[in-house]
Design an enzyme around this catalytic site. Structure first.
Site, PDB file in Angstrom:
ATOM      1  N   LYS A 193     -35.761  61.854 -12.766  1.00  0.00           N
ATOM      2  CA  LYS A 193     -35.219  63.181 -12.482  1.00  0.00           C
ATOM      3  C   LYS A 193     -35.552  64.204 -13.562  1.00  0.00           C
ATOM      4  O   LYS A 193     -35.500  65.418 -13.299  1.00  0.00           O
ATOM      5  CB  LYS A 193     -33.708  63.084 -12.302  1.00  0.00           C
ATOM      6  CG  LYS A 193     -33.256  62.332 -11.060  1.00  0.00           C
ATOM      7  CD  LYS A 193     -33.500  63.136  -9.799  1.00  0.00           C
ATOM      8  CE  LYS A 193     -32.825  62.484  -8.591  1.00  0.00           C
ATOM      9  NZ  LYS A 193     -32.995  63.296  -7.365  1.00  0.00           N
TER      10      LYS A 193
ATOM     11  N   SER B 270     -37.320  53.726 -10.492  1.00  0.00           N
ATOM     12  CA  SER B 270     -36.967  55.136 -10.625  1.00  0.00           C
ATOM     13  C   SER B 270     -35.960  55.432 -11.720  1.00  0.00           C
ATOM     14  O   SER B 270     -35.911  56.560 -12.220  1.00  0.00           O
ATOM     15  CB  SER B 270     -36.436  55.655  -9.283  1.00  0.00           C
ATOM     16  OG  SER B 270     -35.339  54.867  -8.852  1.00  0.00           O
TER      17      SER B 270
END
Length: 414
Positions: free
Chosen positions: A62, A314
Site C-alpha cells: 500500500k 502483499s
C-alpha cells in the site's frame, strides 16, 4: 497463453501512468526483492517466486499507491487534510507518508481491525476512529467526513493514482524476472491486481494473471459471474486486508480486462498457507498475503511444470495473537501438538509411570490435568489429559500404541 486485454470501455489508468508513478515514488518506497520459493518447491506445480511486499516501510504494497496519490495533492488540499477508510494497510501507508509530507490524516477503520494495524496507524501520527464491520462500511463514515469536514478522500483502491502506484510492482516483476509466465495476486477491492495487470499485460499479454480472494469475501468473483459489481452480504475473514464487500467502479473494468481467472480459498487454507510460509519459507505473511499460496496448494490454478510464476506476498501486518493461534492450529493439524486422554488407576505412581513411558517414546509433556468427577470412567480411575509435543502424526500414533500396550486406555481428547 494469457487472455489478451479486452477493449477499453472508458478512460482508465494506462501504462504511461504506471511509469510516471514509478518515477514519482521511486525515492519513497522499496523496490522489493523477488526470491525463489525453494522451501516450497516440492509442494508447488512449477518454479515459484515470492514478491516480498512485506518488506515495504509500513509492511505492505500500500505504500506505493498511497504515496503516488499524496504526491499529487495541491498545497490547498494538503492544508485541508486527508481522510481514508482502511482495514489497516492503506491506513498505515497514508499515515506514514502523510506524516513525512506534513499532511494531517484521519483514518476510519472497521471495528475489528487487528490491533497491530491500529497501533501502527496511530504511531505514524494519524487520528483513528472506528465505524462498521468492513472497509465498505467504514467508507460511509469517511465520505461523511469528506463532505462535512472538507477533507480530501483518498480511496484505498478505487482511485486512478492509487492503481497506478500499485502497478509499479508489475514493472519491477518484468525486470526482475524476464522469463515470467504467470502472476498470482490477492484481490480485495482490486487496486493491486488492476495496477499489476496494466503494467504487465500492456507489455507482455502472454503472461497470465490470476486473482485470489477469500471465499468469505469473494466479491470480485461474484461480480465477474454477474457481469457487474455486486455487493456481498458479509466479508468476515482472517484475510482482513482483502475483506471488501464490493470491487470498485474503477477497478472492476480493469479486473475484467486484465485478470485471466479468479479463484477463492477457504479460511483453513489461508491459515495453513500462513503457517507454511512462516515455518518453511521463513516469511511472515498476513492472511491477504497468503491467499496466493493457499490457492496453489489447493490446486486451483492451471499452472504447468514449465511455468515461471510469482506470488505477490502483499503484506505481513498480522496480529501476533492471531499468528500464534494459526501456528498452534497448524501444529495440531500436523500431529506435532497432541492432546491425549489417558485413563489410569487412581493410585500413587501411575502418573509417574505414564510420563516415563511418554518420555521413553521421545515425546515432550507440555501440560497435564486430571479429571475425576466429570469423566465417563470407573470410580477408581482418573482421566489424565496430556498435552504433548511430538515429531508428527506417525510419532503421536506410536506414543498412543505404546501406552495401549502397557495397559492404558488412550484416545485423542476433543
Amino acid at each position: 497463453m494469457g487472455r489478451p486485454p479486452a477493449p477499453r470501455s472508458h478512460a482508465t489508468p494506462a501504462l504511461a501512468d504506471v511509469r510516471e508513478a514509478r518515477a514519482r515514488i521511486r525515492d519513497g518506497i522499496v523496490a522489493t526483492p523477488v526470491v525463489p520459493a525453494l522451501a516450497l518447491r516440492d509442494r508447488l506445480p512449477c518454479a515459484m517466486h515470492l514478491k516480498l511486499e512485506n518488506a515495504q516501510r509500513t509492511g505492505s504494497f500500500k505504500d506505493r499507491g498511497a504515496l503516488n496519490r499524496l504526491l499529487d495533492l495541491t498545497p490547498e488540499e494538503r492544508a485541508r487534510g486527508i481522510v481514508t477508510a482502511s482495514a489497516g494497510n492503506h491506513a498505515q501507508a497514508v499515515a506514514y507518508h502523510g506524516a513525512r509530507l506534513g499532511v494531517p490524516v484521519e483514518v476510519v477503520m472497521p471495528e475489528h481491525t487487528p490491533l497491530v494495524k491500529v497501533a501502527n496507524t496511530r504511531r505514524y501520527g494519524a487520528g483513528v476512529r472506528f465505524h462498521g464491520a468492513t472497509v465498505s462500511e467504514a467508507m460511509v463514515e469517511a465520505r461523511r467526513m469528506e463532505r462535512e469536514d472538507g477533507r480530501v478522500l483518498i480511496h484505498a483502491f478505487d482511485d486512478d493514482l492509487v492503481i497506478a502506484g500499485q502497478g509499479t510492482i508489475g514493472l519491477e516483476l518484468l525486470e526482475q524476472l524476464p522469463e515470467l509466465t504467470a502472476v498470482v495476486v490477492p484481490i480485495g477491492g482490486g487496486g493491486l491486481v488492476s495496477g499489476i495487470g496494466i503494467a504487465i499485460k500492456e507489455q507482455r499479454p502472454d503472461v497470465r494473471i490470476f486473482g485470489v480472494e477469500a471465499a468469505a469475501a469473494a466479491s470480485a468473483l461474484a461480480s465477474r459471474r454477474a457481469g457487474h459489481p455486486v455487493v456481498m452480504e458479509s466479508a468476515d475473514t482472517i484475510a482482513d486486508g482483502i475483506a471488501v464487500k464490493r470491487p470498485g467502479d474503477r477497478t472492476f473494468p480493469l479486473i475484467e480486462r486484465y485478470v485471466d481467472d479468479i479463484v477463492a480459498v477457504e479460511e483453513s487454507q489461508i491459515a495453513g498457507a500462513i503457517h507454511l510460509l512462516l515455518e518453511h519459507q521463513k516469511t511472515l505473511a498476513e492472511g491477504a498475503g497468503a491467499v496466493p499460496l493457499a490457492a496453489l496448494l489447493a490446486g486451483l490454478l492451471p499452472l504447468r511444470a514449465d511455468d515461471v510464476a510469482v506470488m505477490v506476498l502483499s503484506g505481513g501486518n498480522i496480529d501476533m495473537n492471531l499468528a500464534d493461534r494459526i501456528v498452534e492450529r497448524g501444529l495440531v493439524m500436523d500431529g506435532r501438538l497432541a492432546r491425549l486422554a489417558v485413563t489410569v488407576r487412581d493410585r500413587p505412581g501411575e502418573l509417574a509411570r505414564l510420563t516415563q513411558l511418554v518420555a521413553a517414546e521421545g515425546a515432550n509433556v507440555l501440560d497435564v490435568s486430571h479429571t475425576r468427577a466429570f469423566a465417563d470412567i470407573a470410580v477408581r480411575d482418573v482421566e489424565i489429559v496430556m498435552y504433548l509435543e511430538t515429531r508428527g502424526r506417525d510419532h503421536m500414533t506410536a506414543v498412543m500404541a505404546r501406552l495401549e500396550r502397557e495397559g492404558f486406555a488412550v484416545g485423542e481428547h476433543q
